[in-house]
Design a protein around this motif. Structure first.
Motif, PDB file in Angstrom:
ATOM      1  N   ASP A 207       0.827  -1.205   0.000  1.00  0.00           N
ATOM      2  CA  ASP A 207       0.000   0.000   0.000  1.00  0.00           C
ATOM      3  C   ASP A 207       0.866   1.263   0.000  1.00  0.00           C
ATOM      4  OD1 ASP A 207      -1.965   1.838   0.284  1.00  0.00           O
ATOM      5  OD2 ASP A 207      -2.983   0.850   1.945  1.00  0.00           O
ATOM      6  N   TYR A 208       0.894   1.965  -1.147  1.00  0.00           N
ATOM      7  CA  TYR A 208       1.654   3.216  -1.220  1.00  0.00           C
ATOM      8  C   TYR A 208       0.769   4.421  -0.899  1.00  0.00           C
ATOM      9  CZ  TYR A 208       5.129   0.316  -3.621  1.00  0.00           C
ATOM     10  OH  TYR A 208       6.033  -0.650  -3.938  1.00  0.00           O
ATOM     11  N   SER A 209      -0.315   4.177  -0.167  1.00  0.00           N
ATOM     12  CA  SER A 209      -1.268   5.218   0.273  1.00  0.00           C
ATOM     13  C   SER A 209      -1.779   6.030  -0.923  1.00  0.00           C
ATOM     14  CB  SER A 209      -0.655   6.103   1.359  1.00  0.00           C
ATOM     15  OG  SER A 209       0.255   7.031   0.812  1.00  0.00           O
ATOM     16  N   VAL A 210      -2.016   7.321  -0.724  1.00  0.00           N
ATOM     17  CA  VAL A 210      -2.617   8.143  -1.782  1.00  0.00           C
ATOM     18  C   VAL A 210      -1.674   8.342  -2.961  1.00  0.00           C
ATOM     19  CG1 VAL A 210      -4.259   9.410  -0.333  1.00  0.00           C
ATOM     20  CG2 VAL A 210      -1.907  10.215  -0.519  1.00  0.00           C
ATOM     21  N   LEU A 211      -0.387   8.022  -2.754  1.00  0.00           N
ATOM     22  CA  LEU A 211       0.593   8.293  -3.809  1.00  0.00           C
ATOM     23  C   LEU A 211       0.893   7.065  -4.682  1.00  0.00           C
ATOM     24  CD1 LEU A 211       2.885  10.473  -1.579  1.00  0.00           C
ATOM     25  CD2 LEU A 211       1.574  11.296  -3.508  1.00  0.00           C
ATOM     26  N   THR A 212      -0.035   6.094  -4.680  1.00  0.00           N
ATOM     27  CA  THR A 212       0.151   4.876  -5.486  1.00  0.00           C
ATOM     28  C   THR A 212       0.420   5.215  -6.947  1.00  0.00           C
ATOM     29  OG1 THR A 212      -1.260   3.653  -3.985  1.00  0.00           O
ATOM     30  CG2 THR A 212      -0.961   2.692  -6.152  1.00  0.00           C
ATOM     31  N   ILE A 213      -0.244   6.263  -7.454  1.00  0.00           N
ATOM     32  CA  ILE A 213      -0.123   6.643  -8.866  1.00  0.00           C
ATOM     33  C   ILE A 213       1.330   7.000  -9.232  1.00  0.00           C
ATOM     34  CG2 ILE A 213      -0.680   9.106  -8.584  1.00  0.00           C
ATOM     35  CD1 ILE A 213      -2.622   8.614 -11.047  1.00  0.00           C
ATOM     36  N   ILE A 214       2.094   7.532  -8.240  1.00  0.00           N
ATOM     37  CA  ILE A 214       3.518   7.835  -8.482  1.00  0.00           C
ATOM     38  C   ILE A 214       4.368   6.655  -8.000  1.00  0.00           C
ATOM     39  CG2 ILE A 214       5.370   9.526  -8.122  1.00  0.00           C
ATOM     40  CD1 ILE A 214       3.205  11.506  -7.157  1.00  0.00           C
ATOM     41  N   GLY A 215       3.925   6.020  -6.929  1.00  0.00           N
ATOM     42  CA  GLY A 215       4.694   4.922  -6.319  1.00  0.00           C
ATOM     43  C   GLY A 215       4.866   3.731  -7.246  1.00  0.00           C
ATOM     44  N   LYS A 216       3.799   3.365  -7.968  1.00  0.00           N
ATOM     45  CA  LYS A 216       3.850   2.192  -8.856  1.00  0.00           C
ATOM     46  C   LYS A 216       4.934   2.325  -9.936  1.00  0.00           C
ATOM     47  CE  LYS A 216       0.483  -0.861  -7.858  1.00  0.00           C
ATOM     48  NZ  LYS A 216       1.000  -1.962  -7.078  1.00  0.00           N
ATOM     49  N   PRO A 217       4.951   3.466 -10.709  1.00  0.00           N
ATOM     50  CA  PRO A 217       6.015   3.601 -11.711  1.00  0.00           C
ATOM     51  C   PRO A 217       7.417   3.608 -11.094  1.00  0.00           C
ATOM     52  CG  PRO A 217       4.357   5.328 -11.978  1.00  0.00           C
ATOM     53  CD  PRO A 217       3.990   4.565 -10.758  1.00  0.00           C
TER      54      PRO A 217
ATOM     55  N   MET B  13       7.780  11.770  -1.301  1.00  0.00           N
ATOM     56  CA  MET B  13       6.861  11.052  -0.411  1.00  0.00           C
ATOM     57  C   MET B  13       6.515   9.677  -0.971  1.00  0.00           C
ATOM     58  SD  MET B  13       6.217  12.768   2.300  1.00  0.00           S
ATOM     59  CE  MET B  13       4.746  12.054   2.997  1.00  0.00           C
ATOM     60  N   ALA B  14       6.304   9.605  -2.311  1.00  0.00           N
ATOM     61  CA  ALA B  14       5.998   8.308  -2.937  1.00  0.00           C
ATOM     62  C   ALA B  14       7.171   7.362  -2.756  1.00  0.00           C
ATOM     63  CB  ALA B  14       5.696   8.508  -4.416  1.00  0.00           C
ATOM     64  N   LEU B  15       8.389   7.900  -2.917  1.00  0.00           N
ATOM     65  CA  LEU B  15       9.592   7.068  -2.744  1.00  0.00           C
ATOM     66  C   LEU B  15       9.695   6.597  -1.295  1.00  0.00           C
ATOM     67  CD1 LEU B  15      11.895   6.222  -4.699  1.00  0.00           C
ATOM     68  CD2 LEU B  15      13.300   7.900  -3.568  1.00  0.00           C
ATOM     69  N   TYR B  16       9.294   7.473  -0.370  1.00  0.00           N
ATOM     70  CA  TYR B  16       9.284   7.089   1.058  1.00  0.00           C
ATOM     71  C   TYR B  16       8.411   5.850   1.251  1.00  0.00           C
ATOM     72  CZ  TYR B  16       8.128   7.033   5.996  1.00  0.00           C
ATOM     73  OH  TYR B  16       7.931   6.608   7.290  1.00  0.00           O
ATOM     74  N   TRP B  17       7.190   5.869   0.673  1.00  0.00           N
ATOM     75  CA  TRP B  17       6.289   4.730   0.828  1.00  0.00           C
ATOM     76  C   TRP B  17       6.832   3.494   0.131  1.00  0.00           C
ATOM     77  CZ3 TRP B  17       2.928   4.344   4.472  1.00  0.00           C
ATOM     78  CH2 TRP B  17       2.336   5.490   5.006  1.00  0.00           C
ATOM     79  N   VAL B  18       7.434   3.705  -1.059  1.00  0.00           N
ATOM     80  CA  VAL B  18       7.981   2.555  -1.797  1.00  0.00           C
ATOM     81  C   VAL B  18       9.085   1.883  -0.973  1.00  0.00           C
ATOM     82  CG1 VAL B  18       9.253   1.851  -3.868  1.00  0.00           C
ATOM     83  CG2 VAL B  18       7.345   3.431  -4.078  1.00  0.00           C
ATOM     84  N   LEU B  19       9.987   2.695  -0.412  1.00  0.00           N
ATOM     85  CA  LEU B  19      11.099   2.121   0.358  1.00  0.00           C
ATOM     86  C   LEU B  19      10.620   1.520   1.681  1.00  0.00           C
ATOM     87  CD1 LEU B  19      14.021   4.659  -0.141  1.00  0.00           C
ATOM     88  CD2 LEU B  19      13.430   2.675  -1.476  1.00  0.00           C
ATOM     89  N   SER B  20       9.571   2.119   2.256  1.00  0.00           N
ATOM     90  CA  SER B  20       9.101   1.639   3.556  1.00  0.00           C
ATOM     91  C   SER B  20       8.216   0.411   3.430  1.00  0.00           C
ATOM     92  CB  SER B  20       8.306   2.728   4.280  1.00  0.00           C
ATOM     93  OG  SER B  20       9.075   3.881   4.398  1.00  0.00           O
ATOM     94  N   GLU B  21       7.489   0.295   2.303  1.00  0.00           N
ATOM     95  CA  GLU B  21       6.485  -0.767   2.163  1.00  0.00           C
ATOM     96  C   GLU B  21       6.970  -1.971   1.352  1.00  0.00           C
ATOM     97  OE1 GLU B  21       2.990  -1.551   2.708  1.00  0.00           O
ATOM     98  OE2 GLU B  21       3.408  -0.371   4.484  1.00  0.00           O
ATOM     99  N   THR B  22       7.996  -1.775   0.517  1.00  0.00           N
ATOM    100  CA  THR B  22       8.404  -2.842  -0.398  1.00  0.00           C
ATOM    101  C   THR B  22       9.304  -3.835   0.313  1.00  0.00           C
ATOM    102  OG1 THR B  22       8.273  -1.239  -2.192  1.00  0.00           O
ATOM    103  CG2 THR B  22       9.418  -3.284  -2.667  1.00  0.00           C
ATOM    104  N   VAL B  23       8.865  -5.076   0.385  1.00  0.00           N
ATOM    105  CA  VAL B  23       9.586  -6.107   1.152  1.00  0.00           C
ATOM    106  C   VAL B  23      10.955  -6.401   0.545  1.00  0.00           C
ATOM    107  CG1 VAL B  23       8.591  -8.123  -0.031  1.00  0.00           C
ATOM    108  CG2 VAL B  23       9.286  -8.323   2.360  1.00  0.00           C
TER     109      VAL B  23
END
Length: 562
Positions: A345-355, A450-460
């Motif tokens: 879950d990249y929260s509201v920034l999934t649209i940037i997090g996915k790419p 912020m999207a990169l923060y979620w990617v690094l924090s959430e990606t196993v």
């Protein structure tokens, strides 16, 4: 960002807590309240309650069989065939940092003890209770084994041997009147998927009708808050996927407020946590009914139940479902069920997090190191924003040039503030300077950061992965705090290339920025600090080049004009 983090922490500590209802001891209450509530099983449950008022609060017995593959080890409880104590063998709770420990012993400090046991998903410890339950529910007046019914097994342990392409673990139940149910769990090498087949053999001489259910039961673990590095908390709770909504969180609070009651073709139910997920996936082609329940002792249930199926006398039928229990690796989850990868879950920034995640993966496939992948992504992001930052640095270089003249204006109109503002704007216009030009690229980069923060924090995949030297886990803070300090230095250098604000108070605040940011970044994932360091370094080079050339070109032009 700070306000957002504070709000997250406040909600977790002081927000509304799920109400744990008192356990009612009246005889009328079914002790099997965790069975799915369907009209078909209400009568059956009431009958059984009369027979067994002392049924345990939780279906956990000591009659366990052990199963081990190359990636998981687990136990199947012969009372009902629940899956418990599932360990992810490739994912230790903590990993030793060899470089830091060598340095510690050189200095004479003790090496901290770490918990190198594998991460445990399903667990029959009452405080951390988490089980994958399954069973059958028969039509009124008929019998079927649910997750309280004792099964028998031929062996007490099973193990997937190297070279074996699958391992089947069967357990059996019979009512003694010709009805036999065999639950078979199939395991494959390298896979976190378990296939469950419940085969009903009907030799009873009459039609048997029933449905299968699969559910996850969990007591919220009080011991782990699921903190991400940097102070944000990861979501732990239920998730449902239906045709209507591909991904919907159903928190434990939601389960307390109301019972879920949804029907959809296909779909799945899951309980997710930081880095790992557990999901029951019923057959995609059948109509499944999804439900949740908050039980009276603080446990929560989420699951699905199949449509009613008839089994003719002297016939067999098989109910099938998949259980996923493992790390949230997106390419792997995409293949298991539609939308399962959204549990990352990249929260509201999934649209940037996915790419960003896709790009990281592409670069990683070449470099085979997630640190270099981050550096690669930083370069790509820098190139994408090149025209923006180019304009910004040109604007800053021009600002630097007119700085002495602005100071002069300020002194001249010290007592006439409106006049000074008018003159300043006129100067900006004449010199074609946009005072906000320097802010825009930074503002554009904030959502990316912020999207990169979620990617690094959430990606196993980033969990416990090394970069170089002392950085042996990109998902947690730098153990020696070297990267954040370098980040602070690069920020200071970058600031010295920018025009200082005319207002002395503003100038003082700006001077504090590198220190404040360094303190912040001490606790951010090392991978995120690495991105910022590389980004700053590239910015310094770009800015230095532009400042030098803009000023030189302008000087030449000025000289020619004269």
């Amino acid at each position: 960002m700070l306000v957002f983090m504070l709000q997250q922490a406040w909600q977790a500590d002081y927000g509304p807590k799920p109400q744990v209802a008192e356990v009612v001891t009246s005889e009328a209450v079914s002790t099997k309240e965790d069975l799915p509530a369907t009209a078909a099983n209400t009568a059956q449950t009431e009958q059984q309650t009369g027979e067994a008022p002392t049924a345990p609060k939780v279906a956990v017995s000591n009659n366990l069989i052990t199963v081990k593959t190359d990636v998981i080890a687990l136990q199947i409880d012969l009372q009902g065939g629940s899956i418990t104590n599932l360990d992810l063998l490739n994912y230790p709770v903590e990993k030793e940092n060899t470089v830091v420990n060598t340095l510690r012993s050189l200095v004479g400090l003790s090496v901290p003890e770490i918990n190198s046991a594998p991460v445990r998903l399903f667990n029959n410890n009452q405080e951390k209770l988490f089980l994958a339950q399954s069973g059958l529910i028969a039509a009124p007046g008929q019998t079927a084994p649910d997750h309280y019914t004792p099964f028998t097994s031929q062996q007490t342990s099973y193990s997937l041997q190297p070279g074996q392409d699958s391992l089947v673990v069967p357990i059996t139940w019979t009512d003694g009147n010709g009805l036999v149910v065999t639950k078979s769990f199939t395991f494959k090498p390298g896979s976190y998927e378990i296939t469950l087949a419940q085969k009903v053999s009907n030799q009873s001489g009459k039609i048997w009708s029933g449905r299968q259910y699969n559910q996850l039961v969990r007591a919220p673990d009080q011991t782990t808050g699921g903190m991400l590095t940097g102070g944000m908390r990861a979501y732990t709770g239920g998730v449902i996927s239906t045709l209507k909504e591909k991904y919907k969180k159903i928190s434990f609070d939601d389960m307390t407020d109301e019972n879920l009651d949804v029907t959809s073709q296909g779909g799945w139910t899951a309980i997710i946590q930081h880095y790992f997920a557990s999901a029951w996936i019923p057959p995609a082609e059948q109509e499944n009914h999804f439900y949740t329940k908050a039980l009276s002792d603080g446990r929560y249930v989420i699951g699905s139940i199949s449509p009613m199926t008839n089994v003719e006398p002297n016939a067999d039928t098989q109910f099938v479902s998949q259980l996923f229990a493992g790390p949230k690796i997106q390419p792997m989850m995409e293949k298991i069920a539609p939308g399962l990868e959204l549990t990352v879950d990249y929260s509201v920034l999934t649209i940037i997090g996915k790419p960003i995640y896709w790009l990281l993966n592409q670069i990683h496939s070449v470099t085979n190191n997630w640190g270099w992948a981050i550096i690669g992504v930083t370069l790509v992001i820098k190139l994408l924003f090149f025209p923006l930052s180019q304009a910004s640095y040109k604007s800053m270089a021009k600002m630097r040039k007119i700085q002495p003249r602005l100071k002069e204006l300020q002194e001249r109109f010290a007592d006439d503030r409106p006049r000074f503002n008018t003159e300043m704007m006129a100067m900006y216009k004449k010199e074609k300077v946009n005072p906000l030009g320097g802010c825009l690229p930074i503002l554009v980069q904030i959502p990316v950061f912020m999207a990169l923060y979620w990617v690094l924090s959430e990606t196993v995949e980033f969990r416990q992965t090394p970069f170089i030297l002392w950085i042996q886990d990109m998902s947690i803070e730098d153990p020696l705090y070297i990267l954040p300090i370098i980040m602070g230095i690069t920020m200071k250098i970058q600031q010295s290339l920018n025009p200082a604000p005319i207002d002395p108070v503003q100038a003082k605040v700006m001077k504090m920025f590198p220190i404040v940011f360094t303190v912040f970044f001490l606790f951010f994932p090392a991978g995120l600090v690495l991105y910022w360091v590389v980004n700053n370094t590239l910015s310094i080079l770009q800015q230095w080049y532009i400042t030098k050339h803009v000023l030189e070109d302008d000087a030449h032009a000025h000289h020619k004009a004269h």
